[in-house]
Design a protein around this motif. Structure first.
Motif, PDB file in Angstrom:
ATOM      1  N   ALA A  62      60.946  28.087  38.407  1.00 41.62           N
ATOM      2  CA  ALA A  62      61.579  29.290  39.396  1.00 41.62           C
ATOM      3  C   ALA A  62      60.709  30.212  38.995  1.00 41.62           C
ATOM      4  O   ALA A  62      60.930  30.958  39.859  1.00 41.62           O
ATOM      5  CB  ALA A  62      62.838  28.673  39.469  1.00 41.62           C
ATOM      6  N   LEU A  63      60.475  30.396  37.864  1.00 39.62           N
ATOM      7  CA  LEU A  63      59.944  31.539  37.533  1.00 39.62           C
ATOM      8  C   LEU A  63      58.533  32.103  37.935  1.00 39.62           C
ATOM      9  O   LEU A  63      58.497  33.281  38.104  1.00 39.62           O
ATOM     10  CB  LEU A  63      60.063  31.606  35.949  1.00 39.62           C
ATOM     11  CG  LEU A  63      61.279  31.456  34.971  1.00 39.62           C
ATOM     12  CD1 LEU A  63      61.560  32.058  33.311  1.00 39.62           C
ATOM     13  CD2 LEU A  63      61.904  33.188  34.949  1.00 39.62           C
ATOM     14  N   LEU A  64      57.518  30.747  38.421  1.00 42.01           N
ATOM     15  CA  LEU A  64      56.862  31.026  38.581  1.00 42.01           C
ATOM     16  C   LEU A  64      56.486  30.998  39.772  1.00 42.01           C
ATOM     17  O   LEU A  64      55.795  32.035  40.952  1.00 42.01           O
ATOM     18  CB  LEU A  64      55.796  30.310  38.046  1.00 42.01           C
ATOM     19  CG  LEU A  64      55.631  29.692  36.787  1.00 42.01           C
ATOM     20  CD1 LEU A  64      54.268  28.087  37.112  1.00 42.01           C
ATOM     21  CD2 LEU A  64      54.470  30.781  36.628  1.00 42.01           C
ATOM     22  N   HIS A  65      57.960  30.858  41.294  1.00 38.18           N
ATOM     23  CA  HIS A  65      57.657  30.660  42.025  1.00 38.18           C
ATOM     24  C   HIS A  65      58.327  32.653  42.343  1.00 38.18           C
ATOM     25  O   HIS A  65      57.318  33.015  43.209  1.00 38.18           O
ATOM     26  CB  HIS A  65      59.502  30.060  42.112  1.00 38.18           C
ATOM     27  CG  HIS A  65      59.580  30.617  43.835  1.00 38.18           C
ATOM     28  ND1 HIS A  65      60.634  31.730  44.157  1.00 38.18           N
ATOM     29  CD2 HIS A  65      59.691  29.555  45.552  1.00 38.18           C
ATOM     30  CE1 HIS A  65      61.048  30.823  45.522  1.00 38.18           C
ATOM     31  NE2 HIS A  65      60.395  30.698  45.564  1.00 38.18           N
ATOM     32  N   ASP A  66      59.088  32.624  41.328  1.00 35.84           N
ATOM     33  CA  ASP A  66      59.445  35.033  41.855  1.00 35.84           C
ATOM     34  C   ASP A  66      58.698  35.170  42.070  1.00 35.84           C
ATOM     35  O   ASP A  66      57.972  36.421  41.985  1.00 35.84           O
ATOM     36  CB  ASP A  66      60.556  34.582  40.799  1.00 35.84           C
ATOM     37  CG  ASP A  66      61.846  34.024  40.792  1.00 35.84           C
ATOM     38  OD1 ASP A  66      62.120  33.116  41.984  1.00 35.84           O
ATOM     39  OD2 ASP A  66      62.740  33.999  39.727  1.00 35.84           O
ATOM     40  N   LEU A  67      57.576  34.966  40.437  1.00 35.01           N
ATOM     41  CA  LEU A  67      55.970  35.747  40.116  1.00 35.01           C
ATOM     42  C   LEU A  67      55.070  35.758  41.126  1.00 35.01           C
ATOM     43  O   LEU A  67      55.019  37.398  41.789  1.00 35.01           O
ATOM     44  CB  LEU A  67      55.151  35.758  38.960  1.00 35.01           C
ATOM     45  CG  LEU A  67      54.799  36.307  38.216  1.00 35.01           C
ATOM     46  CD1 LEU A  67      55.244  37.449  38.231  1.00 35.01           C
ATOM     47  CD2 LEU A  67      53.904  35.687  37.156  1.00 35.01           C
ATOM     48  N   VAL A  68      55.219  34.963  41.714  1.00 39.25           N
ATOM     49  CA  VAL A  68      54.044  34.782  42.834  1.00 39.25           C
ATOM     50  C   VAL A  68      54.272  35.853  43.988  1.00 39.25           C
ATOM     51  O   VAL A  68      53.666  36.009  44.493  1.00 39.25           O
ATOM     52  CB  VAL A  68      53.448  33.446  43.020  1.00 39.25           C
ATOM     53  CG1 VAL A  68      52.612  33.118  44.153  1.00 39.25           C
ATOM     54  CG2 VAL A  68      52.593  32.832  41.858  1.00 39.25           C
ATOM     55  N   ILE A  69      55.125  35.125  45.074  1.00 37.18           N
ATOM     56  CA  ILE A  69      55.673  36.349  45.918  1.00 37.18           C
ATOM     57  C   ILE A  69      56.614  37.525  45.248  1.00 37.18           C
ATOM     58  O   ILE A  69      55.569  37.715  46.183  1.00 37.18           O
ATOM     59  CB  ILE A  69      57.594  35.431  46.124  1.00 37.18           C
ATOM     60  CG1 ILE A  69      57.607  34.143  46.714  1.00 37.18           C
ATOM     61  CG2 ILE A  69      58.190  36.316  47.457  1.00 37.18           C
ATOM     62  CD1 ILE A  69      58.373  33.558  47.128  1.00 37.18           C
ATOM     63  N   THR A  70      56.765  37.292  44.208  1.00 36.93           N
ATOM     64  CA  THR A  70      56.572  39.678  44.415  1.00 36.93           C
ATOM     65  C   THR A  70      55.472  39.351  44.036  1.00 36.93           C
ATOM     66  O   THR A  70      54.815  40.996  44.918  1.00 36.93           O
ATOM     67  CB  THR A  70      56.735  39.832  42.638  1.00 36.93           C
ATOM     68  OG1 THR A  70      58.491  39.480  42.837  1.00 36.93           O
ATOM     69  CG2 THR A  70      57.870  41.251  42.361  1.00 36.93           C
ATOM     70  N   ALA A  71      54.174  39.431  43.446  1.00 31.72           N
ATOM     71  CA  ALA A  71      52.742  39.646  43.382  1.00 31.72           C
ATOM     72  C   ALA A  71      52.270  39.541  45.521  1.00 31.72           C
ATOM     73  O   ALA A  71      51.317  40.398  45.399  1.00 31.72           O
ATOM     74  CB  ALA A  71      51.736  38.348  42.112  1.00 31.72           C
ATOM     75  N   GLY A  72      52.590  38.216  46.298  1.00 32.90           N
ATOM     76  CA  GLY A  72      52.446  38.901  46.961  1.00 32.90           C
ATOM     77  C   GLY A  72      52.801  39.704  48.194  1.00 32.90           C
ATOM     78  O   GLY A  72      52.119  40.048  49.166  1.00 32.90           O
ATOM     79  N   VAL A  73      53.954  40.238  47.603  1.00 34.34           N
ATOM     80  CA  VAL A  73      54.494  41.619  48.602  1.00 34.34           C
ATOM     81  C   VAL A  73      53.667  42.467  47.985  1.00 34.34           C
ATOM     82  O   VAL A  73      53.446  43.346  48.455  1.00 34.34           O
ATOM     83  CB  VAL A  73      56.268  41.637  47.983  1.00 34.34           C
ATOM     84  CG1 VAL A  73      56.053  42.979  48.478  1.00 34.34           C
ATOM     85  CG2 VAL A  73      57.030  40.271  48.656  1.00 34.34           C
ATOM     86  N   TYR A  74      53.422  42.435  46.408  1.00 33.31           N
ATOM     87  CA  TYR A  74      52.458  43.631  46.517  1.00 33.31           C
ATOM     88  C   TYR A  74      51.061  43.884  47.101  1.00 33.31           C
ATOM     89  O   TYR A  74      50.239  44.604  48.094  1.00 33.31           O
ATOM     90  CB  TYR A  74      52.096  43.957  44.717  1.00 33.31           C
ATOM     91  CG  TYR A  74      53.242  44.638  43.675  1.00 33.31           C
ATOM     92  CD1 TYR A  74      52.785  45.945  43.683  1.00 33.31           C
ATOM     93  CD2 TYR A  74      54.035  43.987  43.219  1.00 33.31           C
ATOM     94  CE1 TYR A  74      53.860  46.283  42.871  1.00 33.31           C
ATOM     95  CE2 TYR A  74      55.122  44.918  43.200  1.00 33.31           C
ATOM     96  CZ  TYR A  74      55.192  46.253  43.228  1.00 33.31           C
ATOM     97  OH  TYR A  74      56.008  46.684  41.997  1.00 33.31           O
ATOM     98  N   ALA A  75      51.136  42.239  48.094  1.00 27.26           N
ATOM     99  CA  ALA A  75      49.140  42.513  47.722  1.00 27.26           C
ATOM    100  C   ALA A  75      49.130  42.007  49.870  1.00 27.26           C
ATOM    101  O   ALA A  75      48.228  43.576  50.126  1.00 27.26           O
ATOM    102  CB  ALA A  75      49.031  41.329  47.485  1.00 27.26           C
TER     103      ALA A  75
END
Length: 329
Positions: free
Chosen positions: A166-179
């Protein structure tokens, strides 16, 4: 009687666990979009990570961001990043030689009336930025290891695995928003990432603690499958999770939408975006990702498969029996 009280008392039961295919599909779509953003656009790393020159000055006349950008472009500066902080401007460029920096200072003074000695210039080397990136990565790794150890000791390894996913899921999605948004990734952004990981972990621990308490009572004569018991526990903590998230998100939203647009607090937007997106995704993942994944892992255990089969044979726990049969198959 209020909706929250009815939900807490079990009078309203939302089948979060039973809709695991929906949540997994939604998460898969979000992750694909996020990875696409990271591959296509990449992250807009700040000068602290890739090195460069930073010009800070206060114009003596009213100017726009576009006018400041054009002044830098006219001097042959490629892709200057212009930010505002109150009545001051902060412009980030590639690493400039000393002669180029002096010429840029003179151009700023000529165009905007700022005395040359009041145009601050700071140069950051790429090696220093690489060192910051390395330390940030090690900090993230240490954080994940600490989470695994804590959850494994406080609960069990399967809960630790579900929480990490779940934490990795949150991290990737947040990074995607930045991208996709092009927001600059700064040290403040990394602090925001660590903050949302801690927040997501807190939410998951609250849910897992209730699940541990409820499922500890399951035995050979239980009238609930593990899936049913976990879903009941999740419903009992739902209002607490939503209330906590709402209270936390409101001030962050104020910083992101009001502070950066009305007050011009540009230096805060990188941190605020990470917190805003991360808190929303973290609340979602603790309810719709971590818990269904934990149930999937636990229902593979013979003890809980036996309970599901027994209840299915008597007409109860059909959903849990189907999940147990799917896990076994």
């Amino acid at each position: 009687m209020g909706l929250g009280r009815r939900l807490y008392r079990g009078e309203i039961d939302v089948d979060f666990v039973g809709k695991w295919r929906l949540w997994y599909s939604l998460s898969a779509v979000l992750l694909v979009i996020s990875f696409a953003g990271l591959l296509i656009n990449g992250l807009n790393l700040g000068v602290e990570f890739k090195g460069g020159s930073v010009f800070s000055f206060k114009p003596q006349t009213t100017v726009s961001v576009q006018e400041v950008r054009e002044t830098f472009l006219e001097q042959g500066i490629h892709q200057p990043i212009v930010q505002t902080a109150g009545d001051r401007y902060r412009v980030t460029t590639e690493t400039l030689a000393e002669r180029q920096s002096l010429q840029m200072q003179e151009s700023i003074s000529k165009e905007f009336g700022t005395p040359v000695d009041q145009v601050n210039v700071q140069s950051i080397g790429a090696s220093w930025g690489g060192e910051v990136s390395t330390k940030a990565l090690w900090g993230l790794v240490a954080f994940m290891v600490a989470i695994i150890l804590y959850l494994s000791m406080a609960f069990e390894p399967k809960m630790a695995l579900a929480a990490i996913v779940a934490l990795l899921h949150d991290l990737v999605i947040t990074a995607g928003v930045y991208a996709w948004s092009g927001f600059e990734v700064t040290p403040a952004t990394l602090l925001g990432f660590l903050t949302i990981l801690g927040y997501s972990l807190y939410d998951a621990v609250v849910v897992f603690d209730m699940i541990k308490e409820v499922t500890a009572k399951l035995g050979a004569t239980s009238k609930q499958t593990y899936s049913m018991a976990a879903n009941d526990a999740l419903n009992h903590t739902l209002i607490r999770s939503l209330n906590t998230s709402l209270v936390a998100i409101l001030p962050v939203a104020a910083i992101l939408f009001i502070g950066t647009t009305v007050l011009g607090a540009g230096t805060l937007k990188d941190l605020a975006l990470a917190l805003f997106v991360g808190m929303i995704v973290g609340t979602y993942s603790s309810i719709c990702v971590a818990t269904p994944m934990l149930v999937t892992l636990k229902e593979r255990e013979p003890k809980y498969q036996a309970i599901a089969r027994r209840l299915a044979s008597t007409g109860g726990g059909k959903g849990g029996a189907k999940r147990a049969a799917a896990a076994k198959g």
